[in-house]
Design an enzyme around this catalytic site. Structure first.
Site, PDB file in Angstrom:
ATOM      1  N   LYS A 163      45.497  40.359  56.236  1.00  0.00           N
ATOM      2  CA  LYS A 163      44.320  41.158  56.606  1.00  0.00           C
ATOM      3  C   LYS A 163      43.026  40.425  56.251  1.00  0.00           C
ATOM      4  O   LYS A 163      42.086  40.403  57.022  1.00  0.00           O
ATOM      5  CB  LYS A 163      44.289  42.494  55.837  1.00  0.00           C
ATOM      6  CG  LYS A 163      45.397  43.442  56.193  1.00  0.00           C
ATOM      7  CD  LYS A 163      45.191  44.803  55.519  1.00  0.00           C
ATOM      8  CE  LYS A 163      45.295  44.768  54.008  1.00  0.00           C
ATOM      9  NZ  LYS A 163      46.625  44.458  53.487  1.00  0.00           N
TER      10      LYS A 163
ATOM     11  N   ARG B 129      47.715  36.050  41.466  1.00  0.00           N
ATOM     12  CA  ARG B 129      47.316  37.401  41.074  1.00  0.00           C
ATOM     13  C   ARG B 129      48.456  38.074  40.320  1.00  0.00           C
ATOM     14  O   ARG B 129      49.611  37.912  40.673  1.00  0.00           O
ATOM     15  CB  ARG B 129      46.991  38.230  42.327  1.00  0.00           C
ATOM     16  CG  ARG B 129      45.661  37.899  42.933  1.00  0.00           C
ATOM     17  CD  ARG B 129      45.455  38.478  44.313  1.00  0.00           C
ATOM     18  NE  ARG B 129      45.894  39.855  44.489  1.00  0.00           N
ATOM     19  CZ  ARG B 129      45.698  40.566  45.606  1.00  0.00           C
ATOM     20  NH1 ARG B 129      45.051  40.017  46.630  1.00  0.00           N
ATOM     21  NH2 ARG B 129      46.135  41.792  45.717  1.00  0.00           N
TER      22      ARG B 129
ATOM     23  N   ARG C 249      54.143  47.431  45.372  1.00  0.00           N
ATOM     24  CA  ARG C 249      53.046  47.491  46.354  1.00  0.00           C
ATOM     25  C   ARG C 249      53.574  47.787  47.750  1.00  0.00           C
ATOM     26  O   ARG C 249      52.950  48.541  48.512  1.00  0.00           O
ATOM     27  CB  ARG C 249      52.272  46.162  46.360  1.00  0.00           C
ATOM     28  CG  ARG C 249      51.425  45.993  45.117  1.00  0.00           C
ATOM     29  CD  ARG C 249      50.942  44.573  44.979  1.00  0.00           C
ATOM     30  NE  ARG C 249      49.951  44.224  45.971  1.00  0.00           N
ATOM     31  CZ  ARG C 249      49.719  42.979  46.378  1.00  0.00           C
ATOM     32  NH1 ARG C 249      50.420  41.978  45.875  1.00  0.00           N
ATOM     33  NH2 ARG C 249      48.799  42.736  47.281  1.00  0.00           N
TER      34      ARG C 249
HETATM   35  P1  AMP Z   1      44.335  44.199  47.912  1.00  0.00           P
HETATM   36  O1  AMP Z   1      43.600  42.957  47.594  1.00  0.00           O
HETATM   37  O2  AMP Z   1      43.778  44.928  49.113  1.00  0.00           O
HETATM   38  O3  AMP Z   1      45.822  43.994  48.003  1.00  0.00           O
HETATM   39  O4  AMP Z   1      44.102  45.198  46.682  1.00  0.00           O
HETATM   40  C1  AMP Z   1      44.512  44.848  45.378  1.00  0.00           C
HETATM   41  C2  AMP Z   1      44.706  46.105  44.546  1.00  0.00           C
HETATM   42  O5  AMP Z   1      43.459  46.821  44.424  1.00  0.00           O
HETATM   43  C3  AMP Z   1      45.676  47.133  45.126  1.00  0.00           C
HETATM   44  O6  AMP Z   1      47.037  46.837  44.847  1.00  0.00           O
HETATM   45  C4  AMP Z   1      45.197  48.396  44.426  1.00  0.00           C
HETATM   46  O7  AMP Z   1      45.607  48.435  43.073  1.00  0.00           O
HETATM   47  C5  AMP Z   1      43.679  48.216  44.439  1.00  0.00           C
HETATM   48  N1  AMP Z   1      43.107  48.767  45.693  1.00  0.00           N
HETATM   49  C6  AMP Z   1      42.484  48.081  46.683  1.00  0.00           C
HETATM   50  N2  AMP Z   1      42.097  48.899  47.664  1.00  0.00           N
HETATM   51  C7  AMP Z   1      42.482  50.138  47.293  1.00  0.00           C
HETATM   52  C8  AMP Z   1      42.400  51.412  47.901  1.00  0.00           C
HETATM   53  N3  AMP Z   1      41.815  51.595  49.107  1.00  0.00           N
HETATM   54  N4  AMP Z   1      42.917  52.483  47.222  1.00  0.00           N
HETATM   55  C9  AMP Z   1      43.484  52.336  46.011  1.00  0.00           C
HETATM   56  N5  AMP Z   1      43.622  51.157  45.396  1.00  0.00           N
HETATM   57  C10 AMP Z   1      43.126  50.061  46.026  1.00  0.00           C
END
Ligand code: AMP
Length: 214
Positions: free
Chosen positions: A11, A158, A169
């Site tokens: 994404k 990460r 996840r």
């Molecule tokens: P990402 O980089 O989008 O995979 O986000 C990393 C982490 O941030 C996720 O695994 C969640 O813990 C948190 N996170 C990001 N976006 C959201 C969201 N819209 N709602 C809840 N947690 C989020």
């Protein structure tokens, strides 16, 4: 518009390309949280306990953070949401906030990738600490990762890309985020493309799916 896809679908990469193409802002909830984490803010501290386990950060914290960014841009500015909304509550809060400015999402785009491919990709994903660019490394490089080829920054894995968190996840995506896709499907806003293949081909599919000229 909002970009959807399971963790590791690419994404962020597609959001970056679409941002350049459409000349609009890119709002990534994950990047915003990582920024707060790095800066050691109160929000970063609260979010880190959920993030490190691969769990979603509570809705009220995410909604305030992301809608705050959307409001900062002003009602005339377009944007790409990446990683938000991830729950029905977040989607409803977004709809309400946009409706206050008499607007709504134009499009939701799902970039889909099969589960076995996601596990493979995330397990080898390293990120630049400085510019956030993602890299795919072989297990033999994990102990001494190379530097970022864009800015020379340090590459790191990460916490939530480690094996235990990856499964959590993916489960969270299936249970909590998939219903959000139905929410946009029912409104006729959802377009779907495959996220497997070369980045430029996926981007071409994204542009077509969004009804833009390629
Ligand atoms: P990402 O980089 O989008 O995979 O986000 C990393 C982490 O941030 C996720 O695994 C969640 O813990 C948190 N996170 C990001 N976006 C959201 C969201 N819209 N709602 C809840 N947690 C989020």
């Amino acid at each position: 518009m909002a970009l959807f896809g399971p963790p590791g679908a690419g994404k962020g990469t597609q959001a970056q390309l679409l941002k350049e193409r459409l000349e609009i802002a890119h709002i990534s909830s994950g990047d915003l949280f990582r920024f707060h984490l790095k800066e050691g803010t109160a929000l970063g501290k609260k979010a880190s306990e959920f993030m490190s386990q691969g769990l979603l950060v509570p809705d009220d914290l995410v909604i305030e953070m992301v809608l705050g960014k959307v409001n900062e841009l002003g009602a005339e500015s377009g944007f790409i949401l990446d990683g938000f909304p991830r729950t029905r509550e977040q989607a409803i809060a977004l709809d309400r906030a946009l409706l206050e400015d008499s607007r709504g999402l134009d499009k939701a785009l799902l970039v889909d990738v099969p589960q076995d491919e996601l596990v493979r990709r995330l397990g080898g994903r390293f990120i630049c600490r400085n510019c956030q660019a993602p890299f795919s490394l072989e297990p033999s490089q994990f102990e001494a990762p190379p530097s970022c080829s864009f800015c020379g920054g340090e590459l790191y894995q990460r916490d939530d890309d480690r094996a235990e968190a990856i499964q959590v996840r993916i489960g969270v995506y299936q249970e909590q985020t998939k219903p959000v896709l139905d929410f946009y499907r029912q409104q006729g806003l959802l377009a779907e493309i495959s996220g497997v293949g070369p980045v430029d081909e996926i981007n071409r599919d994204a542009i077509n799916a969004l009804g833009l000229d390629s």
